[in-house]
Design a protein around this motif. Structure first.
Motif, PDB file in Angstrom:
ATOM      1  N   GLU A  72       0.857  -1.179   0.000  1.00 48.63           N
ATOM      2  CA  GLU A  72       0.000   0.000   0.000  1.00 48.63           C
ATOM      3  C   GLU A  72       0.891   1.225   0.000  1.00 48.63           C
ATOM      4  O   GLU A  72       1.982   1.210   0.601  1.00 48.63           O
ATOM      5  CB  GLU A  72      -0.935   0.013   1.205  1.00 48.63           C
ATOM      6  CG  GLU A  72      -0.263  -0.008   2.550  1.00 48.63           C
ATOM      7  CD  GLU A  72      -1.263  -0.036   3.695  1.00 48.63           C
ATOM      8  OE1 GLU A  72      -1.813   1.038   3.998  1.00 48.63           O
ATOM      9  OE2 GLU A  72      -1.465  -1.131   4.266  1.00 48.63           O
ATOM     10  N   SER A  73       0.468   2.273  -0.686  1.00 53.17           N
ATOM     11  CA  SER A  73       1.334   3.429  -0.824  1.00 53.17           C
ATOM     12  C   SER A  73       0.533   4.708  -0.974  1.00 53.17           C
ATOM     13  O   SER A  73      -0.660   4.690  -1.301  1.00 53.17           O
ATOM     14  CB  SER A  73       2.246   3.267  -2.044  1.00 53.17           C
ATOM     15  OG  SER A  73       1.490   3.407  -3.239  1.00 53.17           O
ATOM     16  N   ALA A  74       1.224   5.824  -0.740  1.00 50.43           N
ATOM     17  CA  ALA A  74       0.690   7.157  -0.999  1.00 50.43           C
ATOM     18  C   ALA A  74       1.757   7.925  -1.768  1.00 50.43           C
ATOM     19  O   ALA A  74       2.939   7.900  -1.395  1.00 50.43           O
ATOM     20  CB  ALA A  74       0.343   7.873   0.298  1.00 50.43           C
ATOM     21  N   THR A  75       1.352   8.603  -2.835  1.00 56.51           N
ATOM     22  CA  THR A  75       2.281   9.289  -3.721  1.00 56.51           C
ATOM     23  C   THR A  75       1.794  10.693  -4.002  1.00 56.51           C
ATOM     24  O   THR A  75       0.593  10.908  -4.190  1.00 56.51           O
ATOM     25  CB  THR A  75       2.393   8.536  -5.070  1.00 56.51           C
ATOM     26  OG1 THR A  75       2.731   7.173  -4.815  1.00 56.51           O
ATOM     27  CG2 THR A  75       3.439   9.162  -5.970  1.00 56.51           C
ATOM     28  N   SER A  82      -1.828  13.324  -6.864  1.00 56.98           N
ATOM     29  CA  SER A  82      -1.570  12.551  -5.654  1.00 56.98           C
ATOM     30  C   SER A  82      -2.540  11.383  -5.641  1.00 56.98           C
ATOM     31  O   SER A  82      -3.661  11.492  -6.152  1.00 56.98           O
ATOM     32  CB  SER A  82      -1.721  13.406  -4.389  1.00 56.98           C
ATOM     33  OG  SER A  82      -3.024  13.940  -4.284  1.00 56.98           O
ATOM     34  N   ARG A  84      -3.467   7.139  -3.784  1.00 55.58           N
ATOM     35  CA  ARG A  84      -3.220   6.004  -2.897  1.00 55.58           C
ATOM     36  C   ARG A  84      -3.340   4.729  -3.707  1.00 55.58           C
ATOM     37  O   ARG A  84      -4.168   4.635  -4.624  1.00 55.58           O
ATOM     38  CB  ARG A  84      -4.228   5.973  -1.741  1.00 55.58           C
ATOM     39  CG  ARG A  84      -4.166   7.148  -0.799  1.00 55.58           C
ATOM     40  CD  ARG A  84      -4.995   6.868   0.460  1.00 55.58           C
ATOM     41  NE  ARG A  84      -6.336   6.358   0.151  1.00 55.58           N
ATOM     42  CZ  ARG A  84      -7.400   7.122  -0.022  1.00 55.58           C
ATOM     43  NH1 ARG A  84      -7.295   8.445   0.046  1.00 55.58           N
ATOM     44  NH2 ARG A  84      -8.580   6.583  -0.274  1.00 55.58           N
ATOM     45  N   THR A  85      -2.564   3.742  -3.330  1.00 53.85           N
ATOM     46  CA  THR A  85      -2.565   2.470  -4.038  1.00 53.85           C
ATOM     47  C   THR A  85      -2.494   1.329  -3.039  1.00 53.85           C
ATOM     48  O   THR A  85      -1.762   1.414  -2.055  1.00 53.85           O
ATOM     49  CB  THR A  85      -1.348   2.375  -4.978  1.00 53.85           C
ATOM     50  OG1 THR A  85      -1.332   3.494  -5.861  1.00 53.85           O
ATOM     51  CG2 THR A  85      -1.402   1.095  -5.799  1.00 53.85           C
ATOM     52  N   THR A 104      -6.384  11.196  -5.245  1.00 53.02           N
ATOM     53  CA  THR A 104      -6.753  12.004  -4.086  1.00 53.02           C
ATOM     54  C   THR A 104      -6.549  13.500  -4.288  1.00 53.02           C
ATOM     55  O   THR A 104      -7.021  14.296  -3.478  1.00 53.02           O
ATOM     56  CB  THR A 104      -5.954  11.558  -2.852  1.00 53.02           C
ATOM     57  OG1 THR A 104      -4.545  11.637  -3.147  1.00 53.02           O
ATOM     58  CG2 THR A 104      -6.306  10.130  -2.477  1.00 53.02           C
TER      59      THR A 104
END
Length: 293
Positions: A72-75, A82, A84-85, A104
């Motif tokens: 899980e990630s936030a970029t 931007s 989330r994955t 997002t």
């Protein structure tokens, strides 16, 4: 014209950004205006730790052996995007996996919302990756909800961007931050920390393309330069099995600032991705050749 821009640019960039973030590859794009240097992580920059460098060789080997993980990630990519994955990826052999990508913020997210695609399912298969779009966008694709991006078709895009994008998609293992730290000459052990209930060792370093050394330096330098990265800090947290628990990258692109944080768990999990129905799939090659408004 707007449809062509969306088909050619927005979906490939948005999906690739998510995959790049979880795989630990540096991101391209961004429209932020900040140009200052990225803050060094951990202890002072320029003090390489030979023991840390040796430990990271074991991390690389353990990651290759694990073969898969839940991620899980936030970029964030400046003002452009931007997201989330979350999902699972496998890297033992051909890339495979399924991800849920949620937009997002940023300019591309606003465009995706207008197309009723605030979230996206992405599936990686050995021959291509597939992106599922919302109903509004599907109406522009004769009712089809999936877009197929063949790796060879992406690699053939002009200007070198397609080859870089294809490289990102095929390299799903979280090895890039480890290799960057090994090559930067600045890797150091920060200390022991608990991350999501797991005891970890924290390693950090600051990377500039010109300072990279070692056997992988040329390829890593090319990848950073293609992404427009001028400076990047990398932090990783590794458990007692030598596997990444967390990764944070913060970097300066030619066009602004990027950041990506990812968490990894359930290494060795069984990963599969079903091929979408052919009747509900449009091919990227077809979309590139489409004319009209």
């Amino acid at each position: 014209m707007r449809d062509r821009i969306v088909r050619r640019v927005i979906l490939p960039v948005a999906v690739a950004a998510a995959l790049s973030a979880v795989a630990g590859c540096s991101l391209s794009g961004g429209t932020g205006s900040h140009k200052g240097p990225a803050a060094p992580s951990g202890s002072a920059a320029g003090r390489a730790d030979p023991q840390a460098a040796a430990a990271l060789r074991g991390v690389e080997q353990a990651t290759v052996r694990a073969g898969s993980a839940r991620i899980e990630s936030a970029t964030a990519m400046g003002g452009m995007l931007s997201l989330r994955t979350d999902g699972a990826l496998g890297w033992s052999g051909d890339p495979v996996g399924t991800l849920r990508i949620t937009y997002t913020g940023g300019q591309l997210a606003a465009t995706m919302r207008a197309l009723s695609s605030t979230s996206l399912e992405a599936r990686l298969l050995p021959d291509a990756y597939y992106a599922k779009v919302g109903d509004t966008f599907a109406r522009r694709l004769q009712g089809r909800h999936w877009i197929r991006y063949g790796y060879g078709d992406l690699a053939a895009l002009p200007g070198g961007s397609g080859a870089y994008l294809t490289d990102q998609l095929r390299d799903t293992a979280p090895l890039q931050p480890v290799r960057l730290l090994r090559a930067c000459g600045d890797v150091r052990r920060v200390g022991e920390e608990t991350v999501r209930g797991r005891r970890t060792t924290h390693y950090a370093g600051t990377i500039t393309p010109a300072a990279l050394g070692g056997a992988d330096a040329a390829g890593l330098r090319e990848r950073l330069e293609q992404a427009g990265v001028t400076r990047e800090s990398v932090d990783i947290w590794v458990d007692d099995r030598g596997l990444l628990v967390k990764k944070v990258e913060r970097g300066e692109l030619i066009s602004g600032r990027m950041s990506a944080t990812a968490y990894y768990r359930d290494y060795g999990v069984k990963v599969s991705a079903g091929r979408p129905p052919a009747a509900d799939t449009a091919d990227f090659r077809e979309l590139l050749s489409t004319r009209g408004s």
